[in-house]
Design an enzyme around this catalytic site. Structure first.
Site, short mmCIF file in Angstrom:
data_model
loop_
_atom_site.label_atom_id
_atom_site.label_comp_id
_atom_site.label_asym_id
_atom_site.label_seq_id
_atom_site.Cartn_x
_atom_site.Cartn_y
_atom_site.Cartn_z
N ARG A 1 23.34 -1.50 -64.13
CA ARG A 1 22.28 -0.72 -64.77
C ARG A 1 21.50 0.05 -63.71
NH1 ARG A 1 22.09 -5.89 -67.18
NH2 ARG A 1 22.62 -5.89 -69.41
N LYS B 1 18.42 -7.52 -66.80
CA LYS B 1 17.39 -7.48 -67.83
C LYS B 1 16.76 -8.85 -67.99
CE LYS B 1 18.30 -5.07 -71.56
NZ LYS B 1 18.98 -4.56 -72.77
N HIS C 1 23.26 5.51 -67.05
CA HIS C 1 23.72 4.44 -67.94
C HIS C 1 25.11 4.73 -68.48
CE1 HIS C 1 22.78 0.76 -70.10
NE2 HIS C 1 23.33 1.29 -71.18
N ARG D 1 27.67 3.52 -66.23
CA ARG D 1 27.93 2.09 -66.49
C ARG D 1 28.99 1.95 -67.57
NH1 ARG D 1 25.67 -3.19 -66.91
NH2 ARG D 1 25.25 -3.92 -69.03
N HIS E 1 26.30 -8.81 -70.01
CA HIS E 1 25.99 -8.81 -71.44
C HIS E 1 25.67 -10.22 -71.91
CE1 HIS E 1 28.42 -4.86 -72.23
NE2 HIS E 1 27.19 -4.63 -71.84
N TYR F 1 33.96 -1.62 -76.15
CA TYR F 1 34.94 -0.94 -75.31
C TYR F 1 36.36 -1.13 -75.85
CZ TYR F 1 30.90 -0.59 -72.37
OH TYR F 1 29.64 -0.32 -71.92
#
Length: 344
Positions: free
Chosen positions: A169, A193, A262, A265, A289, A298
């Site tokens: 990120r 995060k 982003h 990413r 994640h 994806y």
């Protein structure tokens, strides 16, 4: 942005302290929650007190605690109606505001004991249609890496290399310290995060780019442990990285497509899945994640590309042409004629 405590009511300052210290939320998350809650409190003051000034001019410092208990489900729905039709907020934006309000009122009811009821408890989250992420193809990624348009070549090339190889990120990239890098073990510590940390492995390209950049740093920096520095020798800002990537994309002919740091990413994750044959569980851990469901986008992306490939064939639109009535009649007459001749 920096939240000014002197502009917040006491209960909001307590909530921000709770998010930061108890829940360990990242500053970017806290800032977003604050902005959304401030808008809601302004809206309530305007509606309940018939305020005439513009919403942005309303001060929330003296928001009465008693008014919190007067907020009803109807007020909440009125706020979301205002967001949808006056502010033209999309479902994703309204979902973020819903999450912020649910978190606030849960704190006010369960932790601070300031409200008797939770007006947003039964509010459903807006349905957000998950769009497939934008990304660069392998050829476009190589073109970006091979660009001659880098402003500070060693630094900017290193940033792009880490984005495209590691899928980190933007905030993770600017937060990297030199002490987070273990060249011997080929590992890098990332701060993700919610202040969560994870370790990723770095490949030869990343190691070479980092070492080349570090060797190019000449004057003693003001923040010697920060990996990426601005021209003022301080830790580079998120906004500056966004500007560098945007200019680089434009100079490389890849601009005006909504590609951002982003999206780089997303590009890394897509390249891992499509060209590296990497399992989705591994990609989940690399990207940090919380849920495999986030990573599975994806695989859906890959399915869409397969479908697109099938539909791009030149014969994809070819259909069997139905015979005209006259053609069918002639065929039948020919059959009769053949049958007659064979009988004779």
């Amino acid at each position: 942005m920096t939240i000014n405590k002197n502009e917040c009511p006491d209960f909001l300052n307590d909530y921000i302290f709770y998010l930061r210290v108890v829940r360990g939320r990242a500053e970017t998350t806290i800032n977003e929650y604050f902005i959304n809650i401030r808008m809601f409190l302004r809206y309530i003051l305007k509606e309940k007190q018939n305020r005439s000034e513009p919403l942005e001019a309303i001060k929330i410092k003296d928001f009465p605690k008693e008014l919190l208990n007067e907020i009803t489900l109807r007020d909440v729905y009125g706020f979301f109606d205002f967001l949808a039709f006056e502010r033209e907020n999309k479902p994703a934006a309204r979902a973020r505001k819903t999450a912020a309000l649910k978190s606030l009122f849960q704190f006010l009811q369960k932790r601070a004991n300031l409200v008797d009821h939770n007006p947003v408890e039964d509010v459903e989250m807006p349905t957000v249609k998950r769009a497939l992420p934008k990304f660069l193809t392998l050829e476009e990624s190589l073109r970006l890496l091979s660009s001659d348009s880098y402003e500070e070549p060693e630094r900017d090339f290193c940033m792009v290399t880490l984005f495209l190889n590691c899928g980190m990120r933007l905030n993770e990239l600017v937060s990297i310290n030199i002490s987070d890098i273990d060249f011997e073990e080929r590992k890098l510590l990332l701060k993700g995060k919610g202040s969560k940390q994870r370790i990723i492995y770095i490949n030869d390209a990343c190691i070479a780019a980092i070492k080349t950049y570090l060797n190019s740093r000449k004057n003693p920096p003001e923040e010697p442990n920060a990996l990426f520095l601005s021209r003022k020798k301080r830790r580079i800002s998120r906004r500056r990285v966004e500007q560098i990537i945007e200019k680089l994309l434009n100079d490389t002919g890849l601009g005006n497509r909504g590609i951002s740091p982003h999206k780089l990413r997303h590009t890394a994750a897509t390249l891992m899945y499509q060209h590296g044959n990497v399992d989705t569980l591994v990609i989940k851990d690399v990207l940090g994640h919380a849920s495999i469901a986030t990573t599975e986008i994806y695989t859906h992306l890959s399915d869409e590309r397969k479908q697109s490939a099938a539909e791009s064939l030149p014969i994809a639109k070819m259909k069997r042409r139905p015979k005209k009535k006259d053609d069918a009649k002639n065929d039948n007459e020919g059959d009769v004629k053949e049958n007659t001749e064979s009988d004779s």
